[in-house]
Design a protein around this motif. Structure first.
Motif, mmCIF file in Angstrom:
data_model
loop_
_atom_site.group_PDB
_atom_site.id
_atom_site.type_symbol
_atom_site.label_atom_id
_atom_site.label_comp_id
_atom_site.label_asym_id
_atom_site.label_seq_id
_atom_site.Cartn_x
_atom_site.Cartn_y
_atom_site.Cartn_z
ATOM 1 N N PRO A 176 0.834 -1.207 0.000
ATOM 2 C CA PRO A 176 0.000 0.000 0.000
ATOM 3 C C PRO A 176 0.866 1.255 0.000
ATOM 4 C CG PRO A 176 -0.026 -1.042 2.154
ATOM 5 C CD PRO A 176 0.727 -1.953 1.241
ATOM 6 N N SER A 177 0.287 2.325 -0.492
ATOM 7 C CA SER A 177 1.018 3.584 -0.522
ATOM 8 C C SER A 177 1.085 4.172 0.888
ATOM 9 C CB SER A 177 0.329 4.572 -1.462
ATOM 10 O OG SER A 177 -0.919 4.962 -0.907
ATOM 11 N N LEU A 178 1.933 5.168 1.062
ATOM 12 C CA LEU A 178 2.079 5.815 2.362
ATOM 13 C C LEU A 178 0.777 6.476 2.793
ATOM 14 C CD1 LEU A 178 3.862 6.577 4.730
ATOM 15 C CD2 LEU A 178 4.618 8.561 3.421
ATOM 16 N N GLY A 179 0.076 7.066 1.858
ATOM 17 C CA GLY A 179 -1.211 7.693 2.175
ATOM 18 C C GLY A 179 -2.235 6.684 2.668
ATOM 19 N N GLU A 180 -2.257 5.504 2.052
ATOM 20 C CA GLU A 180 -3.181 4.456 2.502
ATOM 21 C C GLU A 180 -2.836 3.986 3.910
ATOM 22 O OE1 GLU A 180 -4.266 2.454 -1.824
ATOM 23 O OE2 GLU A 180 -2.690 1.566 -0.584
ATOM 24 N N LEU A 181 -1.540 3.824 4.185
ATOM 25 C CA LEU A 181 -1.121 3.412 5.527
ATOM 26 C C LEU A 181 -1.461 4.469 6.566
ATOM 27 C CD1 LEU A 181 2.340 1.720 4.922
ATOM 28 C CD2 LEU A 181 0.210 0.638 5.609
ATOM 29 N N GLN A 182 -1.210 5.728 6.232
ATOM 30 C CA GLN A 182 -1.547 6.804 7.168
ATOM 31 C C GLN A 182 -3.047 6.851 7.416
ATOM 32 O OE1 GLN A 182 0.240 10.118 5.143
ATOM 33 N NE2 GLN A 182 2.076 10.057 6.428
ATOM 34 N N GLY A 183 -3.821 6.656 6.384
ATOM 35 C CA GLY A 183 -5.274 6.642 6.544
ATOM 36 C C GLY A 183 -5.743 5.476 7.387
ATOM 37 N N TYR A 184 -5.135 4.318 7.200
ATOM 38 C CA TYR A 184 -5.534 3.142 7.962
ATOM 39 C C TYR A 184 -5.230 3.310 9.444
ATOM 40 C CZ TYR A 184 -5.644 -1.611 9.713
ATOM 41 O OH TYR A 184 -5.904 -2.727 10.455
ATOM 42 N N PHE A 185 -4.038 3.786 9.763
ATOM 43 C CA PHE A 185 -3.650 3.892 11.164
ATOM 44 C C PHE A 185 -4.157 5.170 11.832
ATOM 45 C CE2 PHE A 185 -0.416 0.773 9.856
ATOM 46 C CZ PHE A 185 -0.648 -0.184 10.827
ATOM 47 N N SER A 186 -4.454 6.197 11.059
ATOM 48 C CA SER A 186 -4.879 7.467 11.651
ATOM 49 C C SER A 186 -6.385 7.569 11.818
ATOM 50 C CB SER A 186 -4.399 8.629 10.783
ATOM 51 O OG SER A 186 -3.004 8.613 10.687
ATOM 52 N N ASN A 187 -7.142 6.907 10.981
ATOM 53 C CA ASN A 187 -8.596 7.055 11.020
ATOM 54 C C ASN A 187 -9.257 6.264 12.135
ATOM 55 O OD1 ASN A 187 -8.561 8.800 8.889
ATOM 56 N ND2 ASN A 187 -8.974 7.246 7.356
ATOM 57 N N THR A 188 -8.547 5.407 12.793
ATOM 58 C CA THR A 188 -9.124 4.653 13.893
ATOM 59 C C THR A 188 -8.318 4.917 15.155
ATOM 60 O OG1 THR A 188 -8.138 2.495 14.330
ATOM 61 C CG2 THR A 188 -8.900 2.851 12.179
ATOM 62 N N ARG A 189 -8.978 4.806 16.289
ATOM 63 C CA ARG A 189 -8.196 5.018 17.500
ATOM 64 C C ARG A 189 -7.397 3.787 17.865
ATOM 65 N NH1 ARG A 189 -13.345 5.016 21.303
ATOM 66 N NH2 ARG A 189 -12.760 2.970 22.010
ATOM 67 N N TRP A 190 -7.674 2.658 17.229
ATOM 68 C CA TRP A 190 -6.928 1.431 17.495
ATOM 69 C C TRP A 190 -5.689 1.309 16.623
ATOM 70 C CZ3 TRP A 190 -7.947 -0.872 21.819
ATOM 71 C CH2 TRP A 190 -9.212 -0.737 22.365
ATOM 72 N N GLY A 191 -5.481 2.226 15.718
ATOM 73 C CA GLY A 191 -4.320 2.168 14.826
ATOM 74 C C GLY A 191 -2.989 2.131 15.559
ATOM 75 N N PRO A 192 -2.724 3.084 16.451
ATOM 76 C CA PRO A 192 -1.457 3.028 17.191
ATOM 77 C C PRO A 192 -1.330 1.787 18.064
ATOM 78 C CG PRO A 192 -2.404 5.218 17.335
ATOM 79 C CD PRO A 192 -3.428 4.335 16.683
ATOM 80 N N VAL A 193 -2.444 1.335 18.628
ATOM 81 C CA VAL A 193 -2.399 0.136 19.472
ATOM 82 C C VAL A 193 -2.033 -1.081 18.631
ATOM 83 C CG1 VAL A 193 -3.784 -1.392 20.944
ATOM 84 C CG2 VAL A 193 -4.054 1.086 21.100
#
Length: 104
Positions: free
Chosen positions: A35-52
């Motif tokens: 996936p592109s960097l934008g897709e990864l940022q969207g996946y991990f940033s749009n949910t509060r469980w992303g960093p976890v």
């Protein structure tokens, strides 16, 4: 020329395994592009469980022989510099604690 020693046979098998591994890796990279960097940022940033999820994945991968530098750079790219440092420190501490308790 018909006699092949055990070491030669072993070398042939290893070479064949390497060729098969490279072919499978190339096919996987072609069929399943990263996936592109934008897709990864969207996946991990749009949910509060992303960093976890990232911390847990990093901690588990800390127990295996995976280059952690790539994961650390990925955390900085996905979460930003300051948040990436926090995520990496938390994940590394969790992974090292797990390694300590597994070793104990």
């Amino acid at each position: 020329m018909g006699d092949v020693t055990r070491e030669q046979r072993r070398a042939i098998y290893r070479f064949a395994a390497l060729v098969i591994f490279i072919a499978v890796a190339a096919a996987a990279a072609w069929l399943f592009p990263l996936p592109s960097l934008g897709e990864l940022q969207g996946y991990f940033s749009n949910t509060r469980w992303g960093p976890v999820l990232f911390v847990l994945g990093y901690a588990v991968l800390t127990l295996s022989p995976v280059p952690k530098n790539v994961l650390s750079i990925g955390a900085g790219a996905v979460f930003g510099f300051a948040a990436g440092i926090g995520v990496v420190i938390a994940a590394a501490l969790l992974g090292s604690t797990a390694a300590f308790w597994l070793g104990r």
